[in-house]
Design a protein around this motif. Structure first.
Motif, PDB file in Angstrom:
ATOM      1  N   THR A 105       5.980  18.982  26.375  1.00 15.83           N
ATOM      2  CA  THR A 105       6.883  18.272  25.302  1.00 15.83           C
ATOM      3  C   THR A 105       6.297  16.897  25.357  1.00 15.83           C
ATOM      4  OG1 THR A 105       8.845  19.558  26.298  1.00 15.83           O
ATOM      5  CG2 THR A 105       9.419  17.286  24.970  1.00 15.83           C
ATOM      6  N   GLY A 106       6.224  16.341  24.085  1.00 16.05           N
ATOM      7  CA  GLY A 106       5.652  15.106  23.532  1.00 16.05           C
ATOM      8  C   GLY A 106       6.964  14.209  23.161  1.00 16.05           C
ATOM      9  N   GLU A 107       6.588  13.067  22.695  1.00 19.98           N
ATOM     10  CA  GLU A 107       7.474  12.141  22.328  1.00 19.98           C
ATOM     11  C   GLU A 107       7.121  11.736  20.788  1.00 19.98           C
ATOM     12  OE1 GLU A 107       9.091   7.499  23.471  1.00 19.98           O
ATOM     13  OE2 GLU A 107       7.138   8.607  24.475  1.00 19.98           O
ATOM     14  N   LEU A 108       8.146  11.841  20.070  1.00 17.43           N
ATOM     15  CA  LEU A 108       8.111  11.203  18.661  1.00 17.43           C
ATOM     16  C   LEU A 108       7.731   9.552  18.650  1.00 17.43           C
ATOM     17  CD1 LEU A 108       8.186  11.416  15.676  1.00 17.43           C
ATOM     18  CD2 LEU A 108      10.646  11.261  15.602  1.00 17.43           C
ATOM     19  N   VAL A 109       6.744   9.094  18.278  1.00 17.46           N
ATOM     20  CA  VAL A 109       6.359   7.599  18.219  1.00 17.46           C
ATOM     21  C   VAL A 109       6.989   7.171  16.945  1.00 17.46           C
ATOM     22  CG1 VAL A 109       4.693   5.857  18.238  1.00 17.46           C
ATOM     23  CG2 VAL A 109       4.495   8.049  19.683  1.00 17.46           C
ATOM     24  N   SER A 110       6.776   7.625  15.748  1.00 16.43           N
ATOM     25  CA  SER A 110       7.141   7.233  14.532  1.00 16.43           C
ATOM     26  C   SER A 110       7.120   8.117  13.490  1.00 16.43           C
ATOM     27  CB  SER A 110       6.483   5.911  14.002  1.00 16.43           C
ATOM     28  OG  SER A 110       5.171   6.126  13.840  1.00 16.43           O
ATOM     29  N   LEU A 111       7.812   8.128  12.546  1.00 16.97           N
ATOM     30  CA  LEU A 111       7.788   9.186  11.181  1.00 16.97           C
ATOM     31  C   LEU A 111       8.325   7.957  10.024  1.00 16.97           C
ATOM     32  CD1 LEU A 111       7.427  11.759   9.963  1.00 16.97           C
ATOM     33  CD2 LEU A 111      10.013  12.334  10.360  1.00 16.97           C
ATOM     34  N   LYS A 112       7.097   7.636   9.404  1.00 15.72           N
ATOM     35  CA  LYS A 112       7.414   6.582   8.392  1.00 15.72           C
ATOM     36  C   LYS A 112       7.091   7.202   6.916  1.00 15.72           C
ATOM     37  CE  LYS A 112       6.804   2.829  11.583  1.00 15.72           C
ATOM     38  NZ  LYS A 112       6.056   1.673  11.919  1.00 15.72           N
ATOM     39  N   PRO A 113       7.956   6.552   5.875  1.00 13.94           N
ATOM     40  CA  PRO A 113       7.199   7.000   4.556  1.00 13.94           C
ATOM     41  C   PRO A 113       5.865   6.410   4.404  1.00 13.94           C
ATOM     42  CG  PRO A 113       9.152   5.326   4.499  1.00 13.94           C
ATOM     43  CD  PRO A 113       8.971   5.724   5.847  1.00 13.94           C
ATOM     44  N   VAL A 114       5.060   6.944   3.439  1.00 14.12           N
ATOM     45  CA  VAL A 114       3.586   6.375   3.146  1.00 14.12           C
ATOM     46  C   VAL A 114       4.038   5.160   2.246  1.00 14.12           C
ATOM     47  CG1 VAL A 114       1.685   6.935   1.810  1.00 14.12           C
ATOM     48  CG2 VAL A 114       2.721   8.749   3.379  1.00 14.12           C
ATOM     49  N   VAL A 115       4.985   5.320   1.459  1.00 13.60           N
ATOM     50  CA  VAL A 115       5.348   3.912   0.599  1.00 13.60           C
ATOM     51  C   VAL A 115       6.326   3.178   1.360  1.00 13.60           C
ATOM     52  CG1 VAL A 115       6.097   3.520  -1.841  1.00 13.60           C
ATOM     53  CG2 VAL A 115       4.599   5.284  -1.646  1.00 13.60           C
ATOM     54  N   SER A 116       6.457   1.767   1.284  1.00 20.27           N
ATOM     55  CA  SER A 116       7.307   0.953   1.941  1.00 20.27           C
ATOM     56  C   SER A 116       8.545   1.254   1.112  1.00 20.27           C
ATOM     57  CB  SER A 116       6.832  -0.366   1.654  1.00 20.27           C
ATOM     58  OG  SER A 116       7.999  -1.132   2.062  1.00 20.27           O
ATOM     59  N   GLU A 117       9.695   1.194   2.076  1.00 19.49           N
ATOM     60  CA  GLU A 117      10.988   1.522   1.464  1.00 19.49           C
ATOM     61  C   GLU A 117      11.386   0.258   0.508  1.00 19.49           C
ATOM     62  OE1 GLU A 117      13.790   2.901   4.319  1.00 19.49           O
ATOM     63  OE2 GLU A 117      12.234   3.555   5.714  1.00 19.49           O
ATOM     64  N   SER A 118      10.666  -0.708   0.665  1.00 18.31           N
ATOM     65  CA  SER A 118      11.200  -1.975  -0.196  1.00 18.31           C
ATOM     66  C   SER A 118      10.392  -1.794  -1.531  1.00 18.31           C
ATOM     67  CB  SER A 118      10.682  -3.257   0.542  1.00 18.31           C
ATOM     68  OG  SER A 118       9.294  -3.223   0.804  1.00 18.31           O
ATOM     69  N   SER A 119       9.589  -0.923  -1.486  1.00 14.47           N
ATOM     70  CA  SER A 119       8.766  -0.623  -2.963  1.00 14.47           C
ATOM     71  C   SER A 119       9.580   0.085  -3.858  1.00 14.47           C
ATOM     72  CB  SER A 119       7.404   0.283  -2.793  1.00 14.47           C
ATOM     73  OG  SER A 119       7.098   0.751  -3.929  1.00 14.47           O
ATOM     74  N   PRO A 120       9.432  -0.374  -5.138  1.00 11.64           N
ATOM     75  CA  PRO A 120      10.403   0.074  -6.315  1.00 11.64           C
ATOM     76  C   PRO A 120       9.715   1.601  -6.432  1.00 11.64           C
ATOM     77  CG  PRO A 120       8.392  -1.427  -7.331  1.00 11.64           C
ATOM     78  CD  PRO A 120       8.578  -1.590  -5.681  1.00 11.64           C
ATOM     79  N   HIS A 121       8.949   2.197  -6.094  1.00 14.22           N
ATOM     80  CA  HIS A 121       8.573   3.272  -6.155  1.00 14.22           C
ATOM     81  C   HIS A 121       9.063   4.189  -5.104  1.00 14.22           C
ATOM     82  CE1 HIS A 121       5.933   2.153  -9.412  1.00 14.22           C
ATOM     83  NE2 HIS A 121       5.195   1.416  -8.696  1.00 14.22           N
ATOM     84  N   PHE A 122       9.528   3.922  -3.883  1.00 15.43           N
ATOM     85  CA  PHE A 122       9.935   4.644  -3.104  1.00 15.43           C
ATOM     86  C   PHE A 122      11.231   5.669  -3.335  1.00 15.43           C
ATOM     87  CE2 PHE A 122      12.901   5.189   0.587  1.00 15.43           C
ATOM     88  CZ  PHE A 122      12.103   5.925   1.336  1.00 15.43           C
ATOM     89  N   ASP A 123      10.939   6.801  -3.034  1.00 17.89           N
ATOM     90  CA  ASP A 123      12.060   7.792  -3.373  1.00 17.89           C
ATOM     91  C   ASP A 123      12.275   8.652  -2.099  1.00 17.89           C
ATOM     92  OD1 ASP A 123      13.745   9.971  -3.831  1.00 17.89           O
ATOM     93  OD2 ASP A 123      12.799  10.215  -6.026  1.00 17.89           O
ATOM     94  N   LYS A 124      13.233   8.748  -1.521  1.00 18.74           N
ATOM     95  CA  LYS A 124      13.354   9.357  -0.160  1.00 18.74           C
ATOM     96  C   LYS A 124      13.007  10.985  -0.340  1.00 18.74           C
ATOM     97  CE  LYS A 124      15.618   9.075   4.294  1.00 18.74           C
ATOM     98  NZ  LYS A 124      16.943   8.603   5.101  1.00 18.74           N
ATOM     99  N   GLN A 125      13.450  11.487  -1.462  1.00 18.28           N
ATOM    100  CA  GLN A 125      13.171  12.878  -1.628  1.00 18.28           C
ATOM    101  C   GLN A 125      11.899  13.329  -2.014  1.00 18.28           C
ATOM    102  OE1 GLN A 125      15.922  14.914  -1.336  1.00 18.28           O
ATOM    103  NE2 GLN A 125      17.048  13.306  -0.877  1.00 18.28           N
ATOM    104  N   THR A 126      10.937  12.461  -2.437  1.00 15.58           N
ATOM    105  CA  THR A 126       9.787  12.816  -2.897  1.00 15.58           C
ATOM    106  C   THR A 126       8.621  12.132  -2.149  1.00 15.58           C
ATOM    107  OG1 THR A 126       9.619  11.001  -4.643  1.00 15.58           O
ATOM    108  CG2 THR A 126      10.689  13.422  -5.195  1.00 15.58           C
ATOM    109  N   THR A 127       8.810  11.369  -1.331  1.00 16.47           N
ATOM    110  CA  THR A 127       7.749  10.657  -0.782  1.00 16.47           C
ATOM    111  C   THR A 127       7.141  11.494   0.281  1.00 16.47           C
ATOM    112  OG1 THR A 127       7.001   8.486   0.330  1.00 16.47           O
ATOM    113  CG2 THR A 127       9.181   9.519   1.062  1.00 16.47           C
ATOM    114  N   ASP A 128       5.803  11.253   0.662  1.00 15.17           N
ATOM    115  CA  ASP A 128       5.241  11.585   1.682  1.00 15.17           C
ATOM    116  C   ASP A 128       5.470  10.777   3.090  1.00 15.17           C
ATOM    117  OD1 ASP A 128       4.008  13.814   0.212  1.00 15.17           O
ATOM    118  OD2 ASP A 128       1.959  12.636   0.034  1.00 15.17           O
TER     119      ASP A 128
END
Length: 224
Positions: A105-128
């Motif tokens: 069993t490992g530990e989740l360190v982080s899971l972050k969107p590739v595009v910053s959430e403050s970016s106008p192009h951020f879309d939670k449904q389509t981002t990597d």
């Protein structure tokens, strides 16, 4: 055998102590109807045997080894788990060979969107997304750059490994189809190394062992 291509998620209903094992109950209306008593399936990467199946849910018993090596025994009712049925003979191998034998069993360190959430192009449904998991120390020798690893039963490619933390890219489909979107930093992550890497590593270690030679000096020393 599995391939790490997650088909559905299920929801833990309960974990009940049953004298040496713990009985896991999972609500999985989209997949339970395909199961028969005694069938195998992977639950967040752990190969289990389906028991007391009905169209809405299934049960499975967690033995001591499963409780020690995986996260399943520590999950609470309401937790999402990834589900995969075994790969039928002749089916395309979409991910990689996953045995369902979790190494630790490992530990989740982080899971972050590739595009910053403050970016106008951020879309939670389509981002990597970028996933980082700290893997157990005994599993680290099997982490190979650009190799495969199963995290929570998901077949992923190792994009980076710093000797402790594995990094992998997560597509939007994977993020939403699996339990990843429901996990927070610090969550336990089931880790299974690629069996082909493990076999190659074992062969390498075996090749480095000194070979025994039957020579006259040894025979004399042993009294022959």
């Amino acid at each position: 055998m599995f391939t790490g291509i997650i088909e559905r998620t299920g929801t833990i209903v309960s974990l009940t102590d049953m004298g040496g094992v713990r009985r896991l109950t999972v609500a999985a209306p989209e997949i339970a109807g395909q199961l028969r008593e005694g069938d195998s399936l992977a639950v967040s990467g752990v190969c289990l045997t389906a028991l007391d199946v009905n169209p809405e849910l299934f049960h499975a018993d967690l033995a001591a080894e499963t409780l020690a090596k995986t996260s399943l025994g520590a999950l609470a009712a309401g937790s999402l788990v990834n589900l995969e049925l075994p790969t039928a003979a002749g089916s395309p191998l979409g991910g990689h060979i996953v045995q369902g034998h979790v190494d630790g069993t490992g530990e989740l360190v982080s899971l972050k969107p590739v595009v910053s959430e403050s970016s106008p192009h951020f879309d939670k449904q389509t981002t990597d997304w970028t996933l980082r998991v700290r893997v157990p120390e005994h599993v680290r020798p099997w982490m190979v750059f650009k190799g495969s690893v199963a995290l929570e039963g998901i077949s992923l490619t190792i994009a980076d490994f710093d000797g402790e933390i594995v990094t992998a890219a997560i597509l939007p489909l994977t993020y939403w189809r699996t339990n990843l979107h429901a996990l927070a930093a610090g969550a336990p992550i089931n880790v299974e190394a690629d069996v082909l890497v493990k076999l190659a590593y074992a062969k390498l270690l075996d090749d480095e062992k000194p070979r025994f030679e039957l020579i006259e000096a040894w025979l004399v020393a042993e009294g022959f």
